[in-house]
Design a protein around this motif. Structure first.
Motif, PDB file in Angstrom:
ATOM      1  N   ILE A 153      20.677  35.647  31.559  1.00  0.00           N
ATOM      2  CA  ILE A 153      21.388  36.625  32.372  1.00  0.00           C
ATOM      3  C   ILE A 153      22.705  35.995  32.821  1.00  0.00           C
ATOM      4  CG2 ILE A 153      21.378  37.997  34.494  1.00  0.00           C
ATOM      5  CD1 ILE A 153      18.379  38.344  34.175  1.00  0.00           C
ATOM      6  N   VAL A 154      23.804  36.565  32.365  1.00  0.00           N
ATOM      7  CA  VAL A 154      25.149  36.093  32.708  1.00  0.00           C
ATOM      8  C   VAL A 154      25.684  37.037  33.786  1.00  0.00           C
ATOM      9  CG1 VAL A 154      27.482  35.659  31.853  1.00  0.00           C
ATOM     10  CG2 VAL A 154      25.504  35.166  30.384  1.00  0.00           C
ATOM     11  N   ASP A 155      25.690  36.580  35.020  1.00  0.00           N
ATOM     12  CA  ASP A 155      26.060  37.413  36.161  1.00  0.00           C
ATOM     13  C   ASP A 155      27.442  36.992  36.661  1.00  0.00           C
ATOM     14  OD1 ASP A 155      26.340  38.700  38.596  1.00  0.00           O
ATOM     15  OD2 ASP A 155      24.228  38.486  39.147  1.00  0.00           O
ATOM     16  N   LEU A 156      28.461  37.821  36.322  1.00  0.00           N
ATOM     17  CA  LEU A 156      29.835  37.498  36.700  1.00  0.00           C
ATOM     18  C   LEU A 156      30.375  38.463  37.751  1.00  0.00           C
ATOM     19  CD1 LEU A 156      31.394  36.363  33.295  1.00  0.00           C
ATOM     20  CD2 LEU A 156      30.038  35.069  34.955  1.00  0.00           C
ATOM     21  N   ASP A 157      29.481  39.157  38.436  1.00  0.00           N
ATOM     22  CA  ASP A 157      29.851  39.914  39.627  1.00  0.00           C
ATOM     23  C   ASP A 157      30.363  38.907  40.669  1.00  0.00           C
ATOM     24  OD1 ASP A 157      29.020  42.856  40.822  1.00  0.00           O
ATOM     25  OD2 ASP A 157      28.954  41.346  42.392  1.00  0.00           O
ATOM     26  N   THR A 172      10.601  30.301  33.312  1.00  0.00           N
ATOM     27  CA  THR A 172      11.546  29.568  32.457  1.00  0.00           C
ATOM     28  C   THR A 172      11.966  30.374  31.230  1.00  0.00           C
ATOM     29  OG1 THR A 172       9.692  28.519  31.315  1.00  0.00           O
ATOM     30  CG2 THR A 172      10.673  27.299  33.151  1.00  0.00           C
ATOM     31  N   SER A 173      11.357  31.540  30.998  1.00  0.00           N
ATOM     32  CA  SER A 173      11.726  32.360  29.838  1.00  0.00           C
ATOM     33  C   SER A 173      12.992  33.181  30.106  1.00  0.00           C
ATOM     34  CB  SER A 173      10.574  33.289  29.442  1.00  0.00           C
ATOM     35  OG  SER A 173      10.402  34.321  30.402  1.00  0.00           O
ATOM     36  N   VAL A 174      13.435  33.225  31.366  1.00  0.00           N
ATOM     37  CA  VAL A 174      14.685  33.916  31.727  1.00  0.00           C
ATOM     38  C   VAL A 174      15.565  32.933  32.490  1.00  0.00           C
ATOM     39  CG1 VAL A 174      15.749  35.852  32.951  1.00  0.00           C
ATOM     40  CG2 VAL A 174      13.509  36.156  31.850  1.00  0.00           C
ATOM     41  N   PHE A 175      16.744  32.650  31.945  1.00  0.00           N
ATOM     42  CA  PHE A 175      17.681  31.712  32.568  1.00  0.00           C
ATOM     43  C   PHE A 175      18.727  32.518  33.333  1.00  0.00           C
ATOM     44  CE2 PHE A 175      21.171  28.818  33.111  1.00  0.00           C
ATOM     45  CZ  PHE A 175      20.614  27.544  33.128  1.00  0.00           C
ATOM     46  N   THR A 176      18.878  32.231  34.631  1.00  0.00           N
ATOM     47  CA  THR A 176      19.828  32.967  35.466  1.00  0.00           C
ATOM     48  C   THR A 176      21.078  32.129  35.702  1.00  0.00           C
ATOM     49  OG1 THR A 176      18.653  32.187  37.458  1.00  0.00           O
ATOM     50  CG2 THR A 176      18.046  34.350  36.600  1.00  0.00           C
ATOM     51  N   PHE A 177      22.228  32.715  35.378  1.00  0.00           N
ATOM     52  CA  PHE A 177      23.527  32.045  35.468  1.00  0.00           C
ATOM     53  C   PHE A 177      24.481  32.933  36.258  1.00  0.00           C
ATOM     54  CE2 PHE A 177      27.668  31.509  32.896  1.00  0.00           C
ATOM     55  CZ  PHE A 177      28.188  30.593  33.798  1.00  0.00           C
ATOM     56  N   SER A 178      25.030  32.408  37.337  1.00  0.00           N
ATOM     57  CA  SER A 178      25.895  33.204  38.211  1.00  0.00           C
ATOM     58  C   SER A 178      27.177  32.443  38.550  1.00  0.00           C
ATOM     59  CB  SER A 178      25.128  33.546  39.504  1.00  0.00           C
ATOM     60  OG  SER A 178      25.921  34.286  40.402  1.00  0.00           O
ATOM     61  N   ILE A 179      28.326  33.083  38.268  1.00  0.00           N
ATOM     62  CA  ILE A 179      29.616  32.597  38.778  1.00  0.00           C
ATOM     63  C   ILE A 179      30.031  33.578  39.863  1.00  0.00           C
ATOM     64  CG2 ILE A 179      32.019  32.046  38.280  1.00  0.00           C
ATOM     65  CD1 ILE A 179      31.335  31.541  35.409  1.00  0.00           C
ATOM     66  N   LEU A 230      26.215  41.015  33.427  1.00  0.00           N
ATOM     67  CA  LEU A 230      26.546  41.805  34.607  1.00  0.00           C
ATOM     68  C   LEU A 230      28.045  41.645  34.838  1.00  0.00           C
ATOM     69  CD1 LEU A 230      24.530  41.830  37.950  1.00  0.00           C
ATOM     70  CD2 LEU A 230      26.765  42.831  37.576  1.00  0.00           C
ATOM     71  N   CYS A 231      28.805  42.698  34.503  1.00  0.00           N
ATOM     72  CA  CYS A 231      30.269  42.568  34.432  1.00  0.00           C
ATOM     73  C   CYS A 231      30.947  43.292  35.589  1.00  0.00           C
ATOM     74  CB  CYS A 231      30.775  43.076  33.082  1.00  0.00           C
ATOM     75  SG  CYS A 231      29.908  44.525  32.437  1.00  0.00           S
ATOM     76  N   GLY A 232      30.578  42.941  36.811  1.00  0.00           N
ATOM     77  CA  GLY A 232      31.224  43.528  37.987  1.00  0.00           C
ATOM     78  C   GLY A 232      32.728  43.281  37.976  1.00  0.00           C
ATOM     79  N   VAL A 233      33.482  44.291  38.448  1.00  0.00           N
ATOM     80  CA  VAL A 233      34.940  44.137  38.492  1.00  0.00           C
ATOM     81  C   VAL A 233      35.412  43.847  39.926  1.00  0.00           C
ATOM     82  CG1 VAL A 233      35.257  45.551  36.439  1.00  0.00           C
ATOM     83  CG2 VAL A 233      35.405  46.636  38.699  1.00  0.00           C
ATOM     84  N   ASP A 234      34.489  43.417  40.769  1.00  0.00           N
ATOM     85  CA  ASP A 234      34.841  43.046  42.141  1.00  0.00           C
ATOM     86  C   ASP A 234      35.423  41.633  42.238  1.00  0.00           C
ATOM     87  OD1 ASP A 234      32.364  42.036  41.472  1.00  0.00           O
ATOM     88  OD2 ASP A 234      31.277  43.025  43.084  1.00  0.00           O
ATOM     89  N   VAL A 235      35.663  41.021  41.073  1.00  0.00           N
ATOM     90  CA  VAL A 235      36.369  39.727  41.025  1.00  0.00           C
ATOM     91  C   VAL A 235      37.882  39.920  41.157  1.00  0.00           C
ATOM     92  CG1 VAL A 235      34.616  38.557  39.634  1.00  0.00           C
ATOM     93  CG2 VAL A 235      36.449  39.827  38.488  1.00  0.00           C
ATOM     94  N   ILE A 236      38.343  41.169  41.070  1.00  0.00           N
ATOM     95  CA  ILE A 236      39.786  41.458  41.085  1.00  0.00           C
ATOM     96  C   ILE A 236      40.355  41.256  42.488  1.00  0.00           C
ATOM     97  CG2 ILE A 236      41.471  43.322  40.763  1.00  0.00           C
ATOM     98  CD1 ILE A 236      39.617  44.374  38.516  1.00  0.00           C
ATOM     99  N   GLU A 237      41.574  40.765  42.550  1.00  0.00           N
ATOM    100  CA  GLU A 237      42.201  40.373  43.827  1.00  0.00           C
ATOM    101  C   GLU A 237      42.297  41.515  44.839  1.00  0.00           C
ATOM    102  OE1 GLU A 237      46.104  38.934  42.809  1.00  0.00           O
ATOM    103  OE2 GLU A 237      46.464  40.619  41.448  1.00  0.00           O
TER     104      GLU A 237
END
Length: 300
Positions: A153-157, A172-179, A230-237
């Protein structure tokens, strides 16, 4: 063909002045159709699925309290929406959209959900506009059907996927990655398998450097056979609820890198839209639309 989950129930009526931009769920598909990025046949309409799918990640007691609108006032307040039967139905339909889109992703390489990204839903509670964790439910759906083994799971929200991290902390069958933003909500973070907290006002170049130096190595290390993005656009300034400094173009480059990486490595990817709270609704819709434009450009 790019398949996209959408249902009119996604746009839920809220009290006037509520900070959640529900109108984006109507405006986004309209924009995609208007500009010719998508046609009517790209969209499919999810339904209310069998309750059994929710029990793979959510406690039955919590689920039935949600279903029967019997949550405590305190628990309901944390969700941030006035609870109603229609609201809960909406959340169930969103989860079905993600489950069905996951199968389309296996078939076509990629699929999307106009809504979803409900990553603040824990196994036993909801928070911050999230009640049922659609990508967590989708992950177990694929695994239980034997369609995927190792899931990333690539969570970039802009906000940490705290509910997702809690749900899979012993799996361990699901790897969670969050920036995510370091000083953003949730102020007490859970522990994902990999967390990268960013300082306020992190710009395009810093963000993209971190993403590009991390994601390929992570994929090589974990060897997932399916990715949720997870491609949230709340990263925008301009975002009201985010504190990062990305431009709309930087956000687009983020999506381009993730989708191109999945395409090049032939790993199916399912995208849930996540958050976006810029005061100008046109910025939100355009930033989300970029993800769909890129999916068509890269895959089809």
């Amino acid at each position: 063909m790019l398949k996209i989950a959408y249902h009119p129930i996604y746009k839920h009526e809220l009290p006037e002045g509520h900070r959640f931009p529900m109108e984006k769920y109507d405006l986004l598909p309209q924009q995609l159709l208007y500009e010719g990025t998508c046609k009517e046949e790209n969209f499919f309409e999810p339904e209310i699925p069998n309750n059994k799918h929710f029990f793979t990640v959510h406690d039955p007691e919590y689920f039935f309290d949600l279903l029967n609108i019997t949550l405590s006032q305190k628990a309901a307040r944390k969700i941030g929406f006035p609870l109603s039967e229609v609201l809960v139905e909406r959340e169930m339909v969103i989860a079905d959209g993600t489950m069905k889109a996951s199968e389309f992703a296996i078939k076509n390489g990629i699929s999307m959900n106009i809504a979803g990204g409900t990553h603040h839903a824990f196994s036993n509670r909801g928070e911050a506009f999230c009640m049922l964790n659609d990508q967590a439910i989708g992950a177990k759906y694929l695994q239980n059907k034997g369609l995927a083994n190792k899931i990333l799971i690539v969570d970039l929200d802009v906000h940490q996927g705290n509910g997702t991290a809690e749900i899979f902390k012993n799996d361990t069958s699901v790897f969670t990655f969050s920036i995510h933003g370091k000083s953003n909500y949730p102020f007490i973070k859970e522990k994902s398998d990999l967390d990268i907290p960013l300082e306020n006002n992190t710009n395009d170049n810093e963000y993209l450097d971190i993403l590009k130096s991390t994601l390929p190595k992570l994929i090589n290390q974990e060897k997932p056979d399916f990715i949720y993005y997870l491609c949230g656009v709340d990263v925008i300034e301009t975002d009201k609820l985010g504190k990062l400094g990305l431009t709309v173009e930087g956000c687009k480059k983020r999506d381009q890198f993730v989708l191109q990486t999945c395409f090049d490595l032939k790993i199916p990817v399912m995208c849930s839209m996540g958050g976006g709270y810029s005061p100008d609704i046109n910025i939100i819709v355009n930033a989300h639309a970029n993800t769909f434009r890129l999916a068509q450009e890269i895959y089809f």
